[in-house]
Design a protein around this motif. Structure first.
Motif, PDB file in Angstrom:
ATOM      1  N   ASN A  49      -2.905   4.934  -4.979  1.00  0.00           N
ATOM      2  CA  ASN A  49      -1.637   5.359  -5.308  1.00  0.00           C
ATOM      3  C   ASN A  49      -1.248   5.305  -6.899  1.00  0.00           C
ATOM      4  N   LEU A  50      -2.022   4.775  -7.312  1.00  0.00           N
ATOM      5  CA  LEU A  50      -1.008   4.983  -8.866  1.00  0.00           C
ATOM      6  C   LEU A  50      -2.245   5.687  -9.612  1.00  0.00           C
ATOM      7  N   HIS A  51      -3.240   6.163  -9.372  1.00  0.00           N
ATOM      8  CA  HIS A  51      -4.175   6.596  -9.767  1.00  0.00           C
ATOM      9  C   HIS A  51      -3.131   8.481 -10.129  1.00  0.00           C
ATOM     10  N   LEU A  52      -2.068   9.016  -9.443  1.00  0.00           N
ATOM     11  CA  LEU A  52      -1.545   9.888  -9.306  1.00  0.00           C
ATOM     12  C   LEU A  52      -0.981   9.946 -10.284  1.00  0.00           C
ATOM     13  N   MET A  53      -0.072   9.981 -11.251  1.00  0.00           N
ATOM     14  CA  MET A  53       1.556  10.379 -12.435  1.00  0.00           C
ATOM     15  C   MET A  53       2.242  10.374 -11.432  1.00  0.00           C
ATOM     16  N   SER A  54       3.772   9.659 -10.661  1.00  0.00           N
ATOM     17  CA  SER A  54       4.400  10.232  -9.829  1.00  0.00           C
ATOM     18  C   SER A  54       4.949  11.952  -9.950  1.00  0.00           C
ATOM     19  N   TYR A  55       5.131  12.016  -9.397  1.00  0.00           N
ATOM     20  CA  TYR A  55       6.018  13.525  -9.549  1.00  0.00           C
ATOM     21  C   TYR A  55       5.327  13.794 -10.298  1.00  0.00           C
ATOM     22  N   SER A  56       4.615  13.999 -10.045  1.00  0.00           N
ATOM     23  CA  SER A  56       3.132  14.949 -10.096  1.00  0.00           C
ATOM     24  C   SER A  56       3.642  16.686  -9.862  1.00  0.00           C
ATOM     25  N   TRP A  70      10.048  14.308  -3.891  1.00  0.00           N
ATOM     26  CA  TRP A  70       9.092  14.447  -3.688  1.00  0.00           C
ATOM     27  C   TRP A  70       7.617  13.989  -2.853  1.00  0.00           C
ATOM     28  N   ASN A  71       6.690  14.272  -2.522  1.00  0.00           N
ATOM     29  CA  ASN A  71       5.696  13.802  -1.238  1.00  0.00           C
ATOM     30  C   ASN A  71       4.865  14.439  -1.350  1.00  0.00           C
ATOM     31  N   VAL A  72       3.859  13.208  -1.489  1.00  0.00           N
ATOM     32  CA  VAL A  72       2.484  13.820  -1.602  1.00  0.00           C
ATOM     33  C   VAL A  72       1.293  13.949  -0.152  1.00  0.00           C
ATOM     34  N   SER A  73       0.388  14.098  -0.331  1.00  0.00           N
ATOM     35  CA  SER A  73      -0.439  14.116   1.312  1.00  0.00           C
ATOM     36  C   SER A  73      -2.188  13.895   0.533  1.00  0.00           C
ATOM     37  N   ASP A  74      -2.090  14.483  -0.640  1.00  0.00           N
ATOM     38  CA  ASP A  74      -3.665  14.073  -1.229  1.00  0.00           C
ATOM     39  C   ASP A  74      -4.243  14.222  -2.521  1.00  0.00           C
ATOM     40  N   ALA A  75      -4.551  13.498  -3.556  1.00  0.00           N
ATOM     41  CA  ALA A  75      -4.468  14.367  -4.849  1.00  0.00           C
ATOM     42  C   ALA A  75      -5.841  13.413  -5.597  1.00  0.00           C
ATOM     43  N   PRO A  91       1.041  -1.264   0.159  1.00  0.00           N
ATOM     44  CA  PRO A  91      -0.582  -0.058  -0.047  1.00  0.00           C
ATOM     45  C   PRO A  91       0.811   1.053  -0.030  1.00  0.00           C
ATOM     46  N   ILE A  92       1.878   0.996   0.096  1.00  0.00           N
ATOM     47  CA  ILE A  92       2.582   2.170   0.454  1.00  0.00           C
ATOM     48  C   ILE A  92       3.634   2.951  -0.947  1.00  0.00           C
ATOM     49  N   CYS A  93       3.570   4.437  -0.382  1.00  0.00           N
ATOM     50  CA  CYS A  93       3.303   5.753  -2.067  1.00  0.00           C
ATOM     51  C   CYS A  93       4.865   5.490  -1.714  1.00  0.00           C
ATOM     52  N   ARG A  94       5.315   5.267  -3.109  1.00  0.00           N
ATOM     53  CA  ARG A  94       7.120   4.832  -3.140  1.00  0.00           C
ATOM     54  C   ARG A  94       7.186   5.670  -4.120  1.00  0.00           C
ATOM     55  N   SER A  95       7.783   6.599  -4.407  1.00  0.00           N
ATOM     56  CA  SER A  95       8.987   6.715  -6.015  1.00  0.00           C
ATOM     57  C   SER A  95       9.755   7.040  -5.718  1.00  0.00           C
ATOM     58  N   ILE A  96      11.323   7.403  -6.869  1.00  0.00           N
ATOM     59  CA  ILE A  96      12.193   7.375  -6.249  1.00  0.00           C
ATOM     60  C   ILE A  96      13.137   8.944  -5.424  1.00  0.00           C
ATOM     61  N   THR A  97      11.775   8.984  -4.408  1.00  0.00           N
ATOM     62  CA  THR A  97      12.708  10.164  -3.040  1.00  0.00           C
ATOM     63  C   THR A  97      11.332  10.228  -2.528  1.00  0.00           C
ATOM     64  N   GLY A  98      11.478  10.887  -1.553  1.00  0.00           N
ATOM     65  CA  GLY A  98      10.354  10.763  -0.631  1.00  0.00           C
ATOM     66  C   GLY A  98       9.826   9.582   0.592  1.00  0.00           C
ATOM     67  N   GLU A  99       8.872  10.538   1.412  1.00  0.00           N
ATOM     68  CA  GLU A  99       8.569   9.285   2.685  1.00  0.00           C
ATOM     69  C   GLU A  99       9.043   7.714   2.554  1.00  0.00           C
ATOM     70  N   GLY A 100       7.841   7.488   1.491  1.00  0.00           N
ATOM     71  CA  GLY A 100       7.572   6.397   0.368  1.00  0.00           C
ATOM     72  C   GLY A 100       8.726   5.301   0.587  1.00  0.00           C
ATOM     73  N   VAL A 101       9.767   5.624   0.352  1.00  0.00           N
ATOM     74  CA  VAL A 101      11.286   4.845   0.083  1.00  0.00           C
ATOM     75  C   VAL A 101      11.419   4.844   1.788  1.00  0.00           C
ATOM     76  N   HIS A 127       8.681   1.849  -7.089  1.00  0.00           N
ATOM     77  CA  HIS A 127       7.195   1.931  -7.540  1.00  0.00           C
ATOM     78  C   HIS A 127       6.926   1.414  -6.511  1.00  0.00           C
ATOM     79  N   PRO A 128       6.010   2.167  -6.482  1.00  0.00           N
ATOM     80  CA  PRO A 128       4.199   2.441  -5.678  1.00  0.00           C
ATOM     81  C   PRO A 128       3.160   1.220  -5.606  1.00  0.00           C
ATOM     82  N   SER A 129       2.317   0.922  -5.497  1.00  0.00           N
ATOM     83  CA  SER A 129       1.683  -0.802  -5.757  1.00  0.00           C
ATOM     84  C   SER A 129       1.939  -1.419  -6.445  1.00  0.00           C
TER      85      SER A 129
END
Ligand SMILES: [Zn+2]
Length: 456
Positions: free
Chosen positions: A105-112, A83-88, A40-50, A202-204
């Motif tokens: 979390n796939l609904h948002l393009m990563s690094y939007s 990059w971090n995201v709280s809501d979108a 369930p964690i929203c990961r990207s190349i940087t950020g709290e998910g990692v 990668h996120p979910s």
């Protein structure tokens, strides 16, 4: 359950092995549970998910977290903003969320980039991504190095959207921070290293690459509990920029890496696939081919290409490390790739366990492979006198042991490893190794400390 590649009597890595003493079922559950926890964690190349992902790995194995500040130059690349995201979401006039990051979390393009806009559907369309061929799947899209924003949704849901005005909200932040990666070093008798690398950006998505993370974690747990010749380094890095950052910071010691594997997509039901290192004939390439040939089941081996995963960086000509890529179905060759259908059902516990066992068998082989020299090279030594030749002719099992002895004596010229000999003889490595140990005991074989590679 023993490893797929049997090496029972000789393997330091197969004795006192609490993890492998687990039932296969326990092993499967451990890996699938870890994947489910990370999913369930929203990961990207940087950020709290990692960071959250690495902290969950830390609960299972020692892991050092490294932070590389945004703006750091790593070869031709620059570590990006964090990059971090709280809501979108996209909501309609009634305020109903028609696309919601919190639902998947796939609904948002990563690094939007952050956004707050009111837009008509027609204006919105260039920012919406779907998979018309799979209308119930959400695609996975990123825009790491170009400022952009976007939403990914089920094509079926897009078709339900009426014209009219929509409210776009992206509460994301792109700020100076850092890139995070995890590293574990398990020292062995020598400083020669085996590198195991997987991507954590990668996120979910379950197969790409929570499967690689799960197999790496269980491999690390197993290897940590055994005496070993090699040192092992496990890297949990964001794809591309993470391995580039690691190489930039560790350039002075990469020559210690003697063998390596990138683990990716190791949980789907497809057959095992190995992509050779750029070197093509490195010992890891030879060991993997040998293990796969003598294990049960179909497999595929193909040559290196400069696209794929982080092997691209490890094998770039300035490094040219002997690092191959171990996977099952290659990326892009399964329709679920980079979509919401790469989910917890898509990764099979038995595939994960088999991938783990095959990798462990390869490491086990590397641990025991060496080059020896026949101390009695002029004509065959008399084996019967040394108790190595059968007293009674015609016993099949003893016969194959004797053939292995003869192969080892014949091949041990200081220029061929036991793996070379096993390949030439067409027999599993463990038989050749057992024969070599028997010959060492009677003084007919000595380890060659400075082998000469004398391939024919
Ligand atoms: Zn991917």
């Amino acid at each position: 359950m023993a490893a797929v590649y049997p090496n029972p009597s000789i393997s330091a890595m197969n004795v006192d092995n609490p993890l492998k003493a687990l039932e296969r079922e326990g092993l499967e559950r451990a890996m699938h549970d870890l994947i489910a926890e990370l999913y369930p964690i929203c990961r990207s190349i940087t950020g709290e998910g990692v960071r959250e992902t690495l902290r969950l790995i830390q609960k299972r194995m020692p892991l050092e977290m490294h932070e590389v500040p945004s703006g750091t130059q790593v070869f031709d690349w620059t570590v990006p903003l964090e990059w971090n995201v709280s809501d979108a979401y996209i909501s309609n006039r009634e305020g109903t969320r028609v696309v919601d990051f919190k639902a998947h979390n796939l609904h948002l393009m990563s690094y939007s980039v952050p956004a707050r806009k009111k837009m008509r559907l027609e204006e919105l369309r260039p920012h919406l991504f779907t998979l018309p061929d799979h209308p119930d799947w959400i695609p996975y899209r990123t825009s790491y190095y170009t400022e952009n924003w976007g939403f990914c949704l089920r094509h079926a849901d897009l078709e339900q959207l009426s014209d009219g005005e929509y409210n776009v909200v992206i509460d994301s932040s792109l700020q100076p921070g850092s890139l995070t990666y995890g590293e574990t070093y398990l020292p062995g008798e020598t400083t020669d290293e085996i590198l195991i690398s997987c991507h954590v950006c990668h996120p979910s998505l379950a197969n790409d690459n929570l499967s690689g993370i799960a197999v790496a974690v269980i491999l690390a747990q197993t290897i940590a509990s055994h005496a070993r010749r090699y040192s092992y380094r496990f890297l949990f890095v964001p794809g591309t920029i993470g391995s580039i950052a690691w190489l930039a910071r560790n350039e002075h010691r990469v020559s210690r890496v003697k063998h390596g594997l990138v683990l990716t997509g190791v949980g789907d039901a497809g057959k095992v696939t190995y992509k050779r290192s750029r070197q093509g004939h490195a010992e890891i390439d030879q060991a993997m081919a040998h293990v796969l040939k003598h294990a049960d089941g179909p497999y595929d081996i193909f040559d290196f290409s400069p696209y794929g995963y982080d092997e691209r960086q490890y094998c770039s000509p300035g490094f040219n490390l002997p690092v191959g890529c171990f996977m099952r179905t290659p990326h892009g060759k399964y329709p679920e790739y980079h979509s919401s259908a790469d989910n917890l059902d898509f990764v099979k516990p038995e595939s994960l366990a088999q991938s783990y066992e095959l990798c462990l068998s390869v490491f086990d082989l590397l641990e025991h492979n060496s080059t020896y020299i026949n101390t009695n090279p002029k004509c065959e030594p008399q084996l019967g006198r040394r108790g190595l030749y059968r007293a009674i002719a015609g016993q099949q099992e003893k016969h194959s042991k004797e053939l292995a002895l003869l192969w080892v004596l014949s091949g041990s010229d200081g220029g061929h490893s036991l793996l070379d000999i096993a390949d030439r003889a067409g027999v599993p490595f463990n038989q050749i190794f057992a024969a070599a140990m028997a010959l060492v005991q009677v003084g007919l074989l000595e380890e060659c400390l400075k082998p000469v590679k004398a391939h024919e």
